[in-house]
Design a protein around this motif. Structure first.
Motif, mmCIF file in Angstrom:
data_model
loop_
_atom_site.group_PDB
_atom_site.id
_atom_site.type_symbol
_atom_site.label_atom_id
_atom_site.label_comp_id
_atom_site.label_asym_id
_atom_site.label_seq_id
_atom_site.Cartn_x
_atom_site.Cartn_y
_atom_site.Cartn_z
ATOM 1 N N GLU A 123 -3.952 -37.478 28.719
ATOM 2 C CA GLU A 123 -3.847 -37.935 30.162
ATOM 3 C C GLU A 123 -4.949 -38.647 30.456
ATOM 4 N N LYS A 124 -6.220 -38.279 30.077
ATOM 5 C CA LYS A 124 -7.516 -38.964 30.549
ATOM 6 C C LYS A 124 -7.625 -40.533 29.794
ATOM 7 N N MET A 125 -6.968 -40.125 28.418
ATOM 8 C CA MET A 125 -6.794 -41.663 27.627
ATOM 9 C C MET A 125 -5.712 -42.542 28.194
ATOM 10 N N GLY A 126 -4.960 -42.127 29.060
ATOM 11 C CA GLY A 126 -3.960 -42.781 29.460
ATOM 12 C C GLY A 126 -2.756 -42.977 28.481
ATOM 13 N N LEU A 127 -2.716 -41.998 27.606
ATOM 14 C CA LEU A 127 -1.897 -42.128 26.372
ATOM 15 C C LEU A 127 -0.569 -41.393 26.887
ATOM 16 N N PRO A 128 0.717 -42.205 26.422
ATOM 17 C CA PRO A 128 1.937 -41.481 26.841
ATOM 18 C C PRO A 128 2.215 -40.600 25.570
ATOM 19 N N PHE A 129 3.056 -39.652 25.729
ATOM 20 C CA PHE A 129 3.069 -38.445 24.818
ATOM 21 C C PHE A 129 4.734 -37.810 25.082
ATOM 22 N N VAL A 130 5.023 -37.311 24.170
ATOM 23 C CA VAL A 130 6.162 -36.346 24.371
ATOM 24 C C VAL A 130 6.018 -35.154 24.073
ATOM 25 N N GLU A 131 6.092 -33.897 24.904
ATOM 26 C CA GLU A 131 5.887 -32.802 24.485
ATOM 27 C C GLU A 131 7.307 -31.906 24.516
ATOM 28 N N VAL A 132 7.340 -31.126 23.271
ATOM 29 C CA VAL A 132 8.508 -30.321 23.111
ATOM 30 C C VAL A 132 8.388 -28.937 22.869
ATOM 31 N N GLY A 133 9.317 -28.188 23.088
ATOM 32 C CA GLY A 133 9.175 -26.694 23.035
ATOM 33 C C GLY A 133 10.535 -26.007 23.274
ATOM 34 N N MET A 134 10.627 -24.696 23.003
ATOM 35 C CA MET A 134 11.669 -23.722 23.230
ATOM 36 C C MET A 134 11.480 -22.570 23.455
ATOM 37 N N GLY A 135 12.632 -21.668 24.300
ATOM 38 C CA GLY A 135 12.474 -20.409 24.636
ATOM 39 C C GLY A 135 13.577 -19.836 24.339
ATOM 40 N N LEU A 136 13.409 -18.758 23.613
ATOM 41 C CA LEU A 136 14.620 -18.139 22.896
ATOM 42 C C LEU A 136 14.621 -16.822 23.613
ATOM 43 N N HIS A 137 15.827 -16.226 23.618
ATOM 44 C CA HIS A 137 15.853 -14.663 24.018
ATOM 45 C C HIS A 137 17.204 -14.262 23.319
ATOM 46 N N ARG A 138 16.922 -13.068 22.829
ATOM 47 C CA ARG A 138 18.041 -12.199 22.072
ATOM 48 C C ARG A 138 19.234 -11.644 23.225
ATOM 49 N N THR A 139 20.381 -11.628 23.055
ATOM 50 C CA THR A 139 21.317 -11.071 23.654
ATOM 51 C C THR A 139 22.378 -10.266 22.908
#
Length: 157
Positions: free
Chosen positions: A55-71
């Motif tokens: 953010e300080k660099m002014g750099l664009p980025f994509v952040e990814v992730g997941m949240g799983l749960h067992r049923t």
């Protein structure tokens, strides 16, 4: 691990540089000259430092992730891709987890679901290509896929 992948992909791509250490506060200077980044890592102090640095660099980025749960019927949860640019930082920042307050037993048990990882990566590439002008941009920088009902939500942050 990085040497293995560099040797493998080096047969198809030129200019691969290996950095066989974790990116941390002490190694962020190695990112000078980067024009776009992808972040795929657990929420922790290092991730917070990396996001702050980008953010300080002014750099664009994509952040990814997941949240799983067992049923009782199988795995459920969400996968997420967030495009962060200097123009939308304030509205997308709440969608980027920076501290792991919840100990996710499914995730921490080291379950890797290759199709979800692949889908998550494709979401990230589509957001990047949109940012680059390849796809029309309708301004939805946060994409969430609800696994349980197979729904893709393009959230206006």
């Amino acid at each position: 691990k990085v040497e293995y992948h560099a040797a493998r992909y080096g047969q198809m791509k030129n200019g691969i540089r290996v950095h066989a250490h974790y990116l941390s506060d002490e190694t962020l200077d190695e990112l000078q000259g980067v024009t776009f980044a992808f972040i795929s890592m657990d929420a922790n102090p290092e991730k917070r430092a990396i996001v702050n640095h980008f953010e300080k660099m002014g750099l664009p980025f994509v952040e990814v992730g997941m949240g799983l749960h067992r049923t009782s019927k199988g795995l459920g949860g969400t996968i997420r891709a967030v495009l962060s640019t200097p123009e939308n930082r304030d509205v997308v920042r709440p969608h980027i987890p920076l501290s792991n307050a919840v100990n996710d037993p499914v995730y921490t048990s080291n379950i890797q679901v290759s199709d979800l990882n692949s889908f998550n990566a494709n979401m990230a590439i589509q957001l990047w290509k949109t940012h680059c002008g390849f796809y029309v941009d309708f301004g939805e920088p946060v994409w969430i896929h609800q696994i349980d009902c197979r729904t893709l939500i393009r959230a206006v942050a």
